[in-house]
Design a protein around this motif. Structure first.
Motif, PDB file in Angstrom:
ATOM      1  N   GLY A   1       0.845  -1.203   0.000  1.00 14.02           N
ATOM      2  CA  GLY A   1       0.000   0.000   0.000  1.00 14.02           C
ATOM      3  C   GLY A   1       0.875   1.246   0.000  1.00 14.02           C
TER       4      GLY A   1
ATOM      5  N   ARG B   1       0.580  -5.123  -4.475  1.00 22.03           N
ATOM      6  CA  ARG B   1       0.800  -6.075  -3.376  1.00 22.03           C
ATOM      7  C   ARG B   1       1.158  -7.436  -3.978  1.00 22.03           C
TER       8      ARG B   1
ATOM      9  N   THR C   1       4.965   2.898   5.879  1.00 17.03           N
ATOM     10  CA  THR C   1       3.567   2.535   6.098  1.00 17.03           C
ATOM     11  C   THR C   1       2.918   3.525   7.052  1.00 17.03           C
TER      12      THR C   1
ATOM     13  N   ASP D   1       0.792   2.615   8.957  1.00 16.76           N
ATOM     14  CA  ASP D   1       0.439   1.814  10.141  1.00 16.76           C
ATOM     15  C   ASP D   1       1.518   1.825  11.218  1.00 16.76           C
TER      16      ASP D   1
ATOM     17  N   MET E   1      -7.389   3.910   9.606  1.00 18.08           N
ATOM     18  CA  MET E   1      -6.788   2.657   9.147  1.00 18.08           C
ATOM     19  C   MET E   1      -5.960   2.014  10.254  1.00 18.08           C
ATOM     20  N   GLY E   2      -5.595   0.782  10.020  1.00 18.28           N
ATOM     21  CA  GLY E   2      -4.824   0.034  11.009  1.00 18.28           C
ATOM     22  C   GLY E   2      -5.533  -1.273  11.263  1.00 18.28           C
TER      23      GLY E   2
ATOM     24  N   GLU F   1      -9.513   0.329  12.231  1.00 20.34           N
ATOM     25  CA  GLU F   1     -10.348  -0.549  11.401  1.00 20.34           C
ATOM     26  C   GLU F   1     -10.279  -2.024  11.837  1.00 20.34           C
TER      27      GLU F   1
ATOM     28  N   TYR G   1      -8.932   6.089   2.569  1.00 19.97           N
ATOM     29  CA  TYR G   1      -7.714   6.382   1.792  1.00 19.97           C
ATOM     30  C   TYR G   1      -7.271   7.843   1.856  1.00 19.97           C
TER      31      TYR G   1
ATOM     32  N   ARG H   1      -3.952   7.937   3.299  1.00 18.93           N
ATOM     33  CA  ARG H   1      -2.789   7.434   2.564  1.00 18.93           C
ATOM     34  C   ARG H   1      -2.357   8.354   1.432  1.00 18.93           C
TER      35      ARG H   1
HETATM   36  O1  F6P Z   1      -1.135   0.791   4.190  1.00 17.64           O
HETATM   37  C1  F6P Z   1      -1.613  -0.077   5.182  1.00 17.64           C
HETATM   38  C2  F6P Z   1      -3.078  -0.064   5.136  1.00 17.64           C
HETATM   39  O2  F6P Z   1      -3.398   1.268   5.145  1.00 17.64           O
HETATM   40  C3  F6P Z   1      -3.862  -0.755   6.242  1.00 17.64           C
HETATM   41  O3  F6P Z   1      -4.047  -0.020   7.414  1.00 17.64           O
HETATM   42  C4  F6P Z   1      -5.163  -1.066   5.551  1.00 17.64           C
HETATM   43  O4  F6P Z   1      -5.832  -2.109   6.141  1.00 17.64           O
HETATM   44  C5  F6P Z   1      -4.696  -1.425   4.186  1.00 17.64           C
HETATM   45  O5  F6P Z   1      -3.550  -0.642   3.951  1.00 17.64           O
HETATM   46  C6  F6P Z   1      -5.724  -1.237   3.104  1.00 17.64           C
HETATM   47  O6  F6P Z   1      -5.088  -1.183   1.883  1.00 17.64           O
HETATM   48  P1  F6P Z   1      -5.619  -1.704   0.490  1.00 17.64           P
HETATM   49  O7  F6P Z   1      -7.096  -1.529   0.479  1.00 17.64           O
HETATM   50  O8  F6P Z   1      -4.899  -0.832  -0.479  1.00 17.64           O
HETATM   51  O9  F6P Z   1      -5.230  -3.140   0.369  1.00 17.64           O
END
Ligand code: F6P
Length: 357
Positions: A10, A73, A133, A135, A177-178, A230, A280, A283
Motif C-alpha cells: 500500500g 501487493r 507505512t 500503520d 486505518m490500522g 479498522e 484512503y 494514505r
Molecule cells: O497501508 C496499510 C493499510 O493502510 C492498512 O491499514 C489497511 O488495512 C490497508 O492498507 C488497506 O489497503 P488496500 O485496500 O490498499 O489493500
C-alpha cells in the motif's frame, strides 16, 4: 554500478521523497552509477521491467504524494509457489535481478515487502529496505515514513468532526486505518482529544463503551468522540480467528466493527450517533514536513549503505538515530501497540478510555 528501486505494498506519503533522496545521493556521490526504476512493486521485477531514472524525474518530487514508480501487493505466500508457467515469482525476480546486472536493489515497503526482501537477500541479491507505512507497524523501527502524515490528516478530521459533534450533541465514531496495529488510532486519538480509542490490540466491551458515553453525558459533556482502528474488535470476538471475524461482519454486510458499534451506541444511549470512515484520505496526498525530513534522511542513509557495500539490511529509527537492522532479523515480526506500554498507560491516566471494564 547499477542500482534499482521499487515501491511495494500500500502506498503512503513520503515514498517519492525517499526516491528523490536516493537519486540525489547517487547524483552527488556516485556519478557513474545508473539508477533504474522498477514499475508496480515486485510485479515489475517479476516481469523484468526497468527504466532509467534521470535527475529530472526525481529532483522535484519531494512533496508529491503516492509513488512515481507505481506499486502493487505481492503476497509473501505466493512468492515461492510455482506460478502458471511452473516458475516461482521468487525465481523470476532473482533471474531478472541477475540478468539486469543490478548491484543493489532498494525496496520501499511495509512488513510484507520486507519479508519478500529477506527472501531475495537470502538468494544473494543485494537488497536494502526502507520502512514505509501509515500503520507504523514495522518491527525494529520507532517510526515508519508516512505515519506522521496520516496522523496529521486524521487529527484534522477529528478536529472538524468535533465541532459538528458539539453543535448536534452527538456521539461520533471516527474510523482510521490500522488492521493489525492500532498506532494510527492511538496517536490520532490522543492528539485529537478522543474520549475513547479502540485498538486491535485491546478487544473492547460494547457495554463498557455505552457506559462511558452515558457517563460523559452525565458529567455535562455535549458530545463523545470515539476513534476506532479498522481492525478493532469486540471482546466476544477475541476467540475467533481473523477470517471468522470477517465472516461474521460480512453476514451483517459490514467490513469493520464501526457500524455495528454505532448502532449499539445509538440504541442503548439514546444519543444520536454517526460514524465517519477516513479510509484512503489517510494514505493519499502530500507528505508532512516531518515525513519529508524522515524520508530524506532514510533515503540518504540507505544510499550511503549501498555506496559502502552494506546489503541485506533495512534502515530504521532507534531513539532518534538512524540505524539498520538485518532483513533476516525483522522479516515476519510485527510491532503491535503494547497494551501495557507507556502511551496506553499515560492515555488511561488522563482519562482516555480503551473500551475495557
Ligand atoms: O497501508 C496499510 C493499510 O493502510 C492498512 O491499514 C489497511 O488495512 C490497508 O492498507 C488497506 O489497503 P488496500 O485496500 O490498499 O489493500
Amino acid at each position: 554500478m547499477k542500482i534499482g528501486v521499487l515501491t511495494s505494498g500500500g502506498d503512503c506519503p513520503g515514498l517519492n521523497a525517499v526516491i528523490r533522496a536516493i537519486g540525489l545521493y547517487i547524483t552527488e556521490n556516485l556519478p557513474d552509477a545508473e539508477l533504474l526504476g522498477i514499475p508496480d512493486g515486485y510485479g515489475g521485477l517479476i516481469r523484468g521491467e526497468f527504466f532509467p531514472l534521470k535527475r529530472e524525474d526525481f529532483a522535484d518530487i519531494l512533496n508529491l504524494g503516492g509513488t512515481i514508480l507505481g506499486t502493487s501487493r505481492q503476497p509473501f505466500k505466493q512468492m515461492t509457489r510455482p506460478a502458471e508457467d511452473g516458475t516461482s515469482r521468487l525465481k523470476k525476480m532473482v533471474d531478472n535481478y541477475r540478468k539486469s546486472r543490478l548491484d543493489c536493489l532498494f525496496v520501499l515497503g511495509g512488513a510484507g515487502t520486507h519479508k519478500n526482501a529477506a527472501l531475495l537477500s537470502a538468494e544473494g541479491c543485494h537488497v536494502i529496505g526502507l520502512p514505509k507505512t501509515i500503520d507504523n507497524d514495522i518491527y525494529g523501527t520507532d517510526m515508519t515514513f508516512g505515519f506522521q502524515t496520516a496522523v496529521e490528516v486524521a487529527v484534522e478530521a477529528i478536529d472538524r468532526i468535533r465541532t459538528t459533534a458539539e453543535s448536534h450533541l452527538r456521539t461520533m465514531l471516527i474510523e482510521v486505518m490500522g488492521n493489525k496495529a492500532g498506532w494510527l488510532a492511538l496517536h490520532a486519538g490522543i492528539a485529537g482529544g478522543a474520549d475513547v480509542i479502540l485498538l486491535p490490540e485491546i478487544p473492547f466491551s460494547p457495554d463498557a463503551v455505552v457506559e462511558k458515553v452515558l457517563r460523559n453525558r452525565e458529567q455535562g459533556e455535549r458530545f463523545s468522540l470515539i476513534v476506532v482502528a479498522e481492525g478493532a474488535f469486540l471482546s466476544d470476538e477475541a476467540g475467533l480467528k481473523k477470517k471468522e471475524r470477517q465472516f461474521v461482519r460480512k453476514e451483517r454486510g459490514e467490513s469493520t466493527v464501526t457500524p455495528h458499534l454505532a448502532e449499539i451506541l445509538e440504541e442503548r444511549t439514546g444519543i444520536e450517533t454517526r460514524a465517519t470512515v477516513l479510509g484512503y484520505l489517510q494514505r493519499g496526498g502530500t507528505p508532512s514536513a516531518y515525513d519529508r525530513f524522515l524520508a530524506s534522511r532514510f533515503g540518504g542513509e540507505a544510499a550511503r549503505l549501498c555506496a559502502a557495500g552494506h546489503f541485506g539490511v533495512t534502515v530504521a529509527l532507534n531513539g532518534g538515530n538512524v540505524v539498520y537492522n538485518a532483513l533476516s532479523d525483522i522479516a515476519g515480526r510485527d510491532k503491535p501497540v503494547d497494551p501495557k506500554g507507556e502511551a496506553v498507560r499515560f492515555a488511561r491516566d488522563i482519562g482516555i478510555f480503551f473500551g475495557t471494564k
